[in-house]
Design an enzyme around this catalytic site. Sequence first.
Site, PDB file in Angstrom:
ATOM      1  N   LYS A  45       0.806  -1.201   0.000  1.00  0.00           N
ATOM      2  CA  LYS A  45       0.000   0.000   0.000  1.00  0.00           C
ATOM      3  C   LYS A  45       0.856   1.276   0.000  1.00  0.00           C
ATOM      4  CE  LYS A  45      -3.479  -2.360   2.765  1.00  0.00           C
ATOM      5  NZ  LYS A  45      -3.937  -2.555   4.155  1.00  0.00           N
ATOM      6  N   GLU A 101       8.793   2.166  -5.433  1.00  0.00           N
ATOM      7  CA  GLU A 101       8.732   1.633  -4.066  1.00  0.00           C
ATOM      8  C   GLU A 101       8.859   2.762  -3.057  1.00  0.00           C
ATOM      9  OE1 GLU A 101       8.373  -1.096  -2.403  1.00  0.00           O
ATOM     10  OE2 GLU A 101       9.067  -2.852  -3.521  1.00  0.00           O
ATOM     11  N   ASP A 102       8.269   2.563  -1.886  1.00  0.00           N
ATOM     12  CA  ASP A 102       8.451   3.532  -0.813  1.00  0.00           C
ATOM     13  C   ASP A 102       9.798   3.305  -0.118  1.00  0.00           C
ATOM     14  OD1 ASP A 102       7.593   1.069   0.164  1.00  0.00           O
ATOM     15  OD2 ASP A 102       5.878   1.866   1.265  1.00  0.00           O
ATOM     16  N   ASP A 105      14.288  -2.357   2.277  1.00  0.00           N
ATOM     17  CA  ASP A 105      14.999  -2.746   3.495  1.00  0.00           C
ATOM     18  C   ASP A 105      15.998  -3.843   3.127  1.00  0.00           C
ATOM     19  OD1 ASP A 105      15.818  -3.392   6.017  1.00  0.00           O
ATOM     20  OD2 ASP A 105      13.870  -3.970   6.781  1.00  0.00           O
ATOM     21  N   LYS A 133      17.442   1.427   3.055  1.00  0.00           N
ATOM     22  CA  LYS A 133      18.199   1.122   4.271  1.00  0.00           C
ATOM     23  C   LYS A 133      19.505   0.408   3.908  1.00  0.00           C
ATOM     24  CE  LYS A 133      14.321   0.795   7.461  1.00  0.00           C
ATOM     25  NZ  LYS A 133      13.603  -0.093   8.389  1.00  0.00           N
ATOM     26  N   PHE A 154      13.392   1.605  12.236  1.00  0.00           N
ATOM     27  CA  PHE A 154      12.023   1.550  11.738  1.00  0.00           C
ATOM     28  C   PHE A 154      11.442   2.960  11.677  1.00  0.00           C
ATOM     29  CE2 PHE A 154       7.505   0.789  11.639  1.00  0.00           C
ATOM     30  CZ  PHE A 154       7.433  -0.264  10.741  1.00  0.00           C
ATOM     31  N   ASP A 161       3.936   2.710   7.228  1.00  0.00           N
ATOM     32  CA  ASP A 161       3.026   2.567   8.370  1.00  0.00           C
ATOM     33  C   ASP A 161       3.636   1.774   9.520  1.00  0.00           C
ATOM     34  OD1 ASP A 161       2.877  -0.047   7.013  1.00  0.00           O
ATOM     35  OD2 ASP A 161       1.243  -0.432   8.430  1.00  0.00           O
ATOM     36  N   ARG A 167       0.655   6.581   7.746  1.00  0.00           N
ATOM     37  CA  ARG A 167       0.959   6.712   6.307  1.00  0.00           C
ATOM     38  C   ARG A 167       0.748   8.135   5.818  1.00  0.00           C
ATOM     39  NH1 ARG A 167       1.462   1.484   4.131  1.00  0.00           N
ATOM     40  NH2 ARG A 167       0.073  -0.093   4.986  1.00  0.00           N
TER      41      ARG A 167
HETATM   42  P1  IMP Z   1      12.246  -5.804   2.229  1.00  0.00           P
HETATM   43  O1  IMP Z   1      11.767  -6.995   1.445  1.00  0.00           O
HETATM   44  O2  IMP Z   1      13.006  -6.220   3.461  1.00  0.00           O
HETATM   45  O3  IMP Z   1      13.034  -4.817   1.392  1.00  0.00           O
HETATM   46  O4  IMP Z   1      10.955  -5.103   2.818  1.00  0.00           O
HETATM   47  C1  IMP Z   1      10.356  -4.014   2.235  1.00  0.00           C
HETATM   48  C2  IMP Z   1       8.999  -3.767   2.875  1.00  0.00           C
HETATM   49  O5  IMP Z   1       9.078  -3.826   4.310  1.00  0.00           O
HETATM   50  C3  IMP Z   1       8.527  -2.356   2.562  1.00  0.00           C
HETATM   51  O6  IMP Z   1       7.783  -2.301   1.355  1.00  0.00           O
HETATM   52  C4  IMP Z   1       7.723  -1.990   3.779  1.00  0.00           C
HETATM   53  O7  IMP Z   1       6.403  -2.454   3.634  1.00  0.00           O
HETATM   54  C5  IMP Z   1       8.376  -2.757   4.906  1.00  0.00           C
HETATM   55  N1  IMP Z   1       9.330  -1.925   5.668  1.00  0.00           N
HETATM   56  C6  IMP Z   1      10.670  -2.067   5.743  1.00  0.00           C
HETATM   57  N2  IMP Z   1      11.226  -1.153   6.551  1.00  0.00           N
HETATM   58  C7  IMP Z   1      10.201  -0.378   6.997  1.00  0.00           C
HETATM   59  C8  IMP Z   1      10.139   0.764   7.887  1.00  0.00           C
HETATM   60  O8  IMP Z   1      11.137   1.283   8.427  1.00  0.00           O
HETATM   61  N3  IMP Z   1       8.903   1.275   8.105  1.00  0.00           N
HETATM   62  C9  IMP Z   1       7.770   0.767   7.547  1.00  0.00           C
HETATM   63  N4  IMP Z   1       7.783  -0.298   6.718  1.00  0.00           N
HETATM   64  C10 IMP Z   1       8.996  -0.874   6.445  1.00  0.00           C
END
Ligand code: IMP
Length: 181
Positions: A45, A101-102, A105, A133, A154, A161, A167
């Site tokens: 979202k 993408e927002d 991580d 990150k 975080f 969110d 959000r």
């Molecule tokens: P990844 O697969 O570890 O890169 O995870 C990415 C997803 O984890 C993002 O699209 C977010 O939904 C969530 N996410 C990772 N870090 C954060 C954060 O600091 N705040 C909120 N959501 C996060």
Amino acid sequence: MDAYADDIEKVLIKADEIQAKLVEMGEQITRDYEGRKLLLIGVLKGAFVVMADLSRALTIHCRMDWMAVSSYGSGSQSSGVVRILKDLSTDVTGLHVLLVEDIIDTGLTLSYLVSNLRSRGPASLNVLTVFRKPEAARNPVDITYVGFDIPNEFVVGYGLDYDGLYRNLTSVGALSPHVYS
Ligand code: IMP
């Protein structure tokens, strides 16, 4: 009354810095995609906020579509095993796709999405993220447009969110510990 006042321990990136960055990225993307059929794909979202700002920072035509995915994993840890909850309604064959993408991580969700989209035969596929990150560096996926590299904590706001909240916060910040407990 500000519903966030007690919940945000510190602001990492202010709203006007985010807006300025989006305008800058929009100008770059306008130059890079001039004359091409551009499809922005937002990952729900969280990406709804960046999609709204980025698309309006472009001065070229673009189409928009959405995917929603959920990552299997324990707690907040991403596992890399991804389930598609909502798929595209656009055939991407021959289109220049920019995945929006927002936050990245671990990059595991992104890896899955990139290989999934690549198998559908777009003319090109690039990735934009507003926040990245440090963990993402371990991932082999190229990210063409990065807004901000942020510390490994975080954060919420600008589409991100915690428990479905925050959000709509225009800046990005870290939550106070009392919110988790
Ligand atoms: P990844 O697969 O570890 O890169 O995870 C990415 C997803 O984890 C993002 O699209 C977010 O939904 C969530 N996410 C990772 N870090 C954060 C954060 O600091 N705040 C909120 N959501 C996060």
